[in-house]
Write an enzyme that holds these catalytic residues in place. Structure first.
Site, mmCIF file in Angstrom:
data_model
loop_
_atom_site.group_PDB
_atom_site.id
_atom_site.type_symbol
_atom_site.label_atom_id
_atom_site.label_comp_id
_atom_site.label_asym_id
_atom_site.label_seq_id
_atom_site.Cartn_x
_atom_site.Cartn_y
_atom_site.Cartn_z
ATOM 1 N N LYS A 37 0.734 -1.082 -0.062
ATOM 2 C CA LYS A 37 0.008 -0.012 0.083
ATOM 3 C C LYS A 37 0.775 1.114 -0.144
ATOM 4 O O LYS A 37 1.539 1.419 0.861
ATOM 5 C CB LYS A 37 -0.904 0.042 1.279
ATOM 6 C CG LYS A 37 -1.786 1.170 1.314
ATOM 7 C CD LYS A 37 -2.819 1.183 2.461
ATOM 8 C CE LYS A 37 -2.451 1.521 3.519
ATOM 9 N NZ LYS A 37 -2.448 3.072 3.769
ATOM 10 N N ASP A 64 -3.234 4.057 -2.149
ATOM 11 C CA ASP A 64 -4.251 4.591 -1.042
ATOM 12 C C ASP A 64 -4.458 6.252 -0.936
ATOM 13 O O ASP A 64 -3.899 6.928 0.041
ATOM 14 C CB ASP A 64 -4.016 4.084 0.265
ATOM 15 C CG ASP A 64 -4.994 4.550 1.426
ATOM 16 O OD1 ASP A 64 -6.084 4.707 1.076
ATOM 17 O OD2 ASP A 64 -4.597 4.270 2.587
ATOM 18 N N LYS A 66 -7.388 7.735 -1.080
ATOM 19 C CA LYS A 66 -8.534 8.503 -0.738
ATOM 20 C C LYS A 66 -9.252 9.558 -1.637
ATOM 21 O O LYS A 66 -9.412 10.717 -0.899
ATOM 22 C CB LYS A 66 -8.482 8.718 0.846
ATOM 23 C CG LYS A 66 -8.193 7.436 1.780
ATOM 24 C CD LYS A 66 -7.938 7.882 3.248
ATOM 25 C CE LYS A 66 -7.793 6.594 3.914
ATOM 26 N NZ LYS A 66 -6.443 6.428 3.848
ATOM 27 N N ASP A 69 -13.603 14.472 -4.523
ATOM 28 C CA ASP A 69 -13.699 15.765 -5.589
ATOM 29 C C ASP A 69 -14.888 15.361 -6.150
ATOM 30 O O ASP A 69 -15.889 14.658 -6.021
ATOM 31 C CB ASP A 69 -12.376 15.777 -6.201
ATOM 32 C CG ASP A 69 -11.994 17.308 -6.286
ATOM 33 O OD1 ASP A 69 -12.846 18.066 -6.648
ATOM 34 O OD2 ASP A 69 -10.797 17.775 -6.269
ATOM 35 N N THR A 128 -11.557 6.361 10.988
ATOM 36 C CA THR A 128 -11.547 6.004 12.217
ATOM 37 C C THR A 128 -10.882 6.883 13.369
ATOM 38 O O THR A 128 -11.095 6.862 14.319
ATOM 39 C CB THR A 128 -10.405 4.523 12.205
ATOM 40 O OG1 THR A 128 -9.492 4.904 11.785
ATOM 41 C CG2 THR A 128 -11.532 3.488 11.957
ATOM 42 N N ARG A 219 3.057 -1.216 10.865
ATOM 43 C CA ARG A 219 4.107 -1.211 11.947
ATOM 44 C C ARG A 219 4.412 -2.528 12.414
ATOM 45 O O ARG A 219 5.645 -2.732 12.873
ATOM 46 C CB ARG A 219 3.852 -0.011 12.821
ATOM 47 C CG ARG A 219 4.013 1.298 12.396
ATOM 48 C CD ARG A 219 3.454 2.674 13.134
ATOM 49 N NE ARG A 219 2.102 2.268 13.081
ATOM 50 C CZ ARG A 219 1.154 3.048 13.765
ATOM 51 N NH1 ARG A 219 1.677 4.086 14.348
ATOM 52 N NH2 ARG A 219 -0.072 2.944 13.613
HETATM 53 O O1 C5P Z 1 1.085 0.761 11.005
HETATM 54 P P1 C5P Z 1 -0.336 0.282 11.012
HETATM 55 O O2 C5P Z 1 -0.563 -1.222 10.876
HETATM 56 O O3 C5P Z 1 -1.133 0.870 12.370
HETATM 57 O O4 C5P Z 1 -0.860 0.904 9.790
HETATM 58 C C1 C5P Z 1 -2.172 0.828 9.342
HETATM 59 C C2 C5P Z 1 -2.402 1.489 7.693
HETATM 60 O O5 C5P Z 1 -3.741 1.667 7.502
HETATM 61 C C3 C5P Z 1 -1.987 2.902 7.624
HETATM 62 O O6 C5P Z 1 -1.407 3.130 6.508
HETATM 63 C C4 C5P Z 1 -3.200 3.903 8.105
HETATM 64 O O7 C5P Z 1 -3.006 4.926 7.497
HETATM 65 C C5 C5P Z 1 -4.021 2.817 7.313
HETATM 66 N N1 C5P Z 1 -5.500 3.197 7.846
HETATM 67 C C6 C5P Z 1 -5.910 2.905 9.163
HETATM 68 N N2 C5P Z 1 -7.100 3.206 9.489
HETATM 69 C C7 C5P Z 1 -8.062 3.535 8.531
HETATM 70 C C8 C5P Z 1 -7.880 3.899 7.379
HETATM 71 C C9 C5P Z 1 -6.387 3.339 6.980
HETATM 72 O O8 C5P Z 1 -5.012 2.763 9.970
HETATM 73 N N3 C5P Z 1 -9.366 3.629 9.230
#
Ligand code: C5P
Length: 241
Positions: A37, A64, A66, A69, A128, A219
């Site tokens: 992603k 991604d 998002k 527009d 979220t 992460r």
């Molecule tokens: O590091 P982590 O596992 O928290 O990364 C989650 C990924 O999912 C990040 O790229 C974050 O921007 C994305 N994301 C999220 N919650 C959302 C939509 C996207 O954590 N509601």
């Protein structure tokens, strides 16, 4: 295909890094991962040439951005995404029915014209990061679940292939919109990983049990001492569950 290979195809790695070098280093370390992603930070830093590079490595791109527009602008941006050969692309459901329908039509038409695979469009419902007082502030007075469901149903009606939603919403979205609408869930944390800033987390196994089609994981894998070991550990846990 064995169970682990099947799960490996359903884990999307979030390349939340600032430059091409770091992104490619992660991709090279993560053998067996198919989809990566690329979000706003990395795309703004490196642009389309990074997408080409990821594809040249035999991997699929989840772009991604998002998109949100006016319908024409989003439809044109989707076309460009198709030309870059992206596998998945996000847009905001709150952009409205016409924006979603035009995006779906433009993805199909451009893929046809270019003779390439049509990307999977994914609708973002409610971010979220927004808590209920912030939602009220921008005029959303419904509870979050209802708003997520409303936007997921709208996305489905408009022909969008899937939605991104928090693990807590997987079950209700699947139940209310049917199996065909794919569900992509971030906020995934194995028991051994830190939560970081994620508030409503779920383990990979439980998210799959609830019905997630894809998991987005950043992460816990990308910041692990060995990303490959962390990825393999998650695959084993999924296969054993
Ligand atoms: O590091 P982590 O596992 O928290 O990364 C989650 C990924 O999912 C990040 O790229 C974050 O921007 C994305 N994301 C999220 N919650 C959302 C939509 C996207 O954590 N509601």
């Amino acid at each position: 295909m064995n169970k682990k290979e099947d799960f490996a195809k359903r884990i999307i790695i979030a390349l939340d890094v600032g430059n091409r070098g770091e992104a490619l280093s992660l991709i090279n370390q993560l053998e067996g991962v198919e989809i990566f992603k690329v979000g706003l930070e990395l795309f703004t830093a490196e642009g389309p040439s990074l997408l080409e590079k990821i594809k040249a490595l035999g991997k699929k791109v989840f772009l991604d951005l998002k998109l949100h527009d006016i319908p024409n602008t989003v439809a044109e941006a989707v076309k460009v995404g198709v030309r870059h050969g992206v596998h998945m692309l996000t847009l905001h459901s709150s952009g409205g029915r016409e924006m979603l329908e035009k995006a779906v039509a433009s993805a199909a038409a451009e893929a046809d014209k270019e003779g390439v695979e049509k990307p999977l469009l994914l609708a973002v419902t409610v971010l979220t990061s927004l808590k209920s007082d912030q939602l009220r502030e921008i005029g959303m007075t419904d509870d979050t679940f209802s708003q997520v469901l409303r936007l997921a149903k709208l996305a489905k009606e408009a022909g969008v292939g899937g939605v991104v939603c928090s693990p807590q919403e997987i079950e209700i979205v699947k139940k209310e919109t049917g199996r065909d609408l794919l569900v992509v869930a971030p906020g995934i944390r194995p028991l051994w990983a830190a939560a970081h800033d994620q508030k409503r987390i779920m383990t990979p196994s439980l998210a799959i049990k609830k019905g997630a089609d894809y998991l987005v994981i950043g992460r816990p894998i990308t910041e692990a001492p060995s990303p490959q070991e962390a990825f393999l550990k998650i695959l084993s846990e999924l296969a054993d569950s």
